[in-house]
Design a protein around this motif. Structure first.
Motif, PDB file in Angstrom:
ATOM      1  N   ASN A  88     -19.500  23.506  29.312  1.00 37.56           N
ATOM      2  CA  ASN A  88     -20.140  23.338  30.614  1.00 37.56           C
ATOM      3  C   ASN A  88     -21.619  22.988  30.501  1.00 37.56           C
ATOM      4  OD1 ASN A  88     -17.727  24.017  31.997  1.00 37.56           O
ATOM      5  ND2 ASN A  88     -18.149  26.194  31.662  1.00 37.56           N
ATOM      6  N   GLY A  89     -22.055  22.567  29.339  1.00 33.05           N
ATOM      7  CA  GLY A  89     -23.445  22.160  29.169  1.00 33.05           C
ATOM      8  C   GLY A  89     -24.436  23.293  29.113  1.00 33.05           C
ATOM      9  N   SER A  90     -23.974  24.522  29.114  1.00 31.06           N
ATOM     10  CA  SER A  90     -24.865  25.674  29.137  1.00 31.06           C
ATOM     11  C   SER A  90     -25.164  26.163  27.724  1.00 31.06           C
ATOM     12  CB  SER A  90     -24.236  26.809  29.947  1.00 31.06           C
ATOM     13  OG  SER A  90     -23.988  26.408  31.275  1.00 31.06           O
ATOM     14  N   ILE A  91     -26.345  26.746  27.554  1.00 32.28           N
ATOM     15  CA  ILE A  91     -26.701  27.366  26.288  1.00 32.28           C
ATOM     16  C   ILE A  91     -26.047  28.741  26.217  1.00 32.28           C
ATOM     17  CG2 ILE A  91     -28.609  28.339  24.940  1.00 32.28           C
ATOM     18  CD1 ILE A  91     -30.385  26.137  25.950  1.00 32.28           C
ATOM     19  N   PRO A  92     -25.305  29.040  25.156  1.00 32.08           N
ATOM     20  CA  PRO A  92     -24.643  30.348  25.054  1.00 32.08           C
ATOM     21  C   PRO A  92     -25.661  31.483  24.931  1.00 32.08           C
ATOM     22  CG  PRO A  92     -24.470  29.145  22.987  1.00 32.08           C
ATOM     23  CD  PRO A  92     -25.053  28.191  23.969  1.00 32.08           C
TER      24      PRO A  92
END
Length: 385
Positions: free
Chosen positions: A226-230
């Motif tokens: 989802n393009g998010s940084i973990p």
């Protein structure tokens, strides 16, 4: 009385180089570019000696690093100039671009245990080019590129290549930067990855989507996150490492810029100046407008650390845990950082990300930048330093 025919054995041989026009010889010299080779060309003939100073495309390749303080004193410099305009080139030795970078001590590498060793190596090193790769440190007179380039009157395109990048990184780690400067930083782009893997078994398809999922390594693109940084990026030191990459790259770029001032001041004909390194780690570029800006507008310098002061910055960051490129290269922990001065961002209309970030690096890393900017953008700010 009829004249006797001339004896072919006593005919003066024709010098075919004399039949070549100066414009053609200059074209050849401009394609040679390398300052050492041009120095040797000066020894061929008086004509070559008079033409080489008119070369407008010059490349200076540096073999090792020294300090400007280790260069010959002014009296020796005057004596050298009196010996002839290209006496410095004939020595084939120059040094003094890089000064010790004290501020790099805490940023030069990912391992604290090697930071002091790296800094000490910089503080005792210098830049010089030796003939055929051999140097006699006891009897060699060093000359800075600034001194050598004074022999050229009409340089338009100048490229200086350092022997290696300034930043100490582990094997397998990717770190590249490109910075544009005027009187101060105009923009900087940094591309990094914690590891680079050449996946020869990767099946490459003709078309792919930057956010497509990768199943079993059969697709090219980015793992669907989802393009998010973990969350782990913030807790396992991932963010801290990217901050170190960013600050160290900016310090290296600003130090290079600071050291170019005398060359820029003396060569008013310059249209383009590039300062890079043999490792391909960092590239500093200046076009004609930026060069003129530096001549007109005073430089804001950090004199203690011998570098240009970095202004307050706006930064945008893109991250992908796993980035698969079309040629089979896989970047793990891929990170792209786009940097502009805060004042510049506020006063000028932002250029679209794709138009300048994707052209900052050669392939395959240009494609990596294009893929990363399709992901979620994270904004950061940094104070001047």
């Amino acid at each position: 009385m009829s004249s006797l025919p001339s004896d072919p054995l006593h005919t003066t041989p024709t010098d075919h180089f004399d039949r070549l026009p100066d414009s053609l010889l200059l074209l050849i010299f401009n394609n040679i570019g390398d300052v050492k080779a041009l120095g040797r060309c000066c020894l061929v003939s008086r004509r070559f000696h008079s033409l080489v100073p008119q070369v407008d495309n010059v490349v200076v390749r540096v073999d090792c690093v020294i300090s400007d303080d280790d260069c010959s004193p002014s009296s020796s410099s005057d004596k050298s100039r009196a010996a002839g305009p290209f006496s410095n080139l004939f020595r084939l030795v120059f040094g003094g671009i890089v000064k010790p970078l004290q501020a790099l001590g805490q940023f030069l590498g990912p391992k604290r245990s090697i930071l002091n060793e790296t800094l000490n190596a910089h503080s005792s090193s210098s830049l010089s080019v030796g003939d055929d790769g051999e140097m006699d440190q006891g009897g060699v007179t060093h000359h800075s590129p600034t001194q050598v380039l004074r022999n050229f009157d009409e340089i338009r395109f100048l490229r200086i290549e350092l022997p290696s990048g300034e930043l100490g990184i582990d094997d397998g780690v990717l770190l590249k930067w490109r910075a544009d400067f005027g009187s101060t930083l105009d923009n900087c782009v940094i591309l990094g990855a914690t590891s680079v893997v050449n996946n020869v078994h990767l099946q490459v398809s003709d078309g792919f989507c930057g956010n497509s999922s990768a199943t079993g390594g059969s697709n090219v693109g980015i793992v669907d996150d989802n393009g998010s940084i973990p969350e782990s990026f913030y807790t396992n030191g991932g963010l801290k490492l990217r901050v170190v990459w960013t600050i160290s790259s900016l310090i290296a770029a600003s130090a290079r810029h600071y050291l170019l001032q005398p060359i820029i001041a003396e060569h008013k004909t310059l249209d383009s100046l590039v300062l890079t390194d043999a490792d391909g780690q960092g590239v500093l570029r200046m076009n004609r407008d930026q060069l003129e800006e530096l001549r007109v507008k005073p430089l804001s310098a950090s004199s203690a650390s011998k570098r240009t002061q970095v202004p307050a910055l706006n930064m945008r960051l893109w991250y992908a845990p796993h980035l698969e490129l079309p040629n089979g290269v896989v970047l793990k922990g891929a990170t792209l950082v786009a940097i502009r001065p805060s004042e510049l961002s506020a006063s000028k209309k932002e250029v679209s990300d794709a138009s300048w970030l994707s052209t900052a690096f050669e392939e395959p890393y240009g494609t990596a930048a294009k893929m990363l900017i399709k992901r979620r953008t994270y904004c950061l700010e940094m104070n001047s330093f």
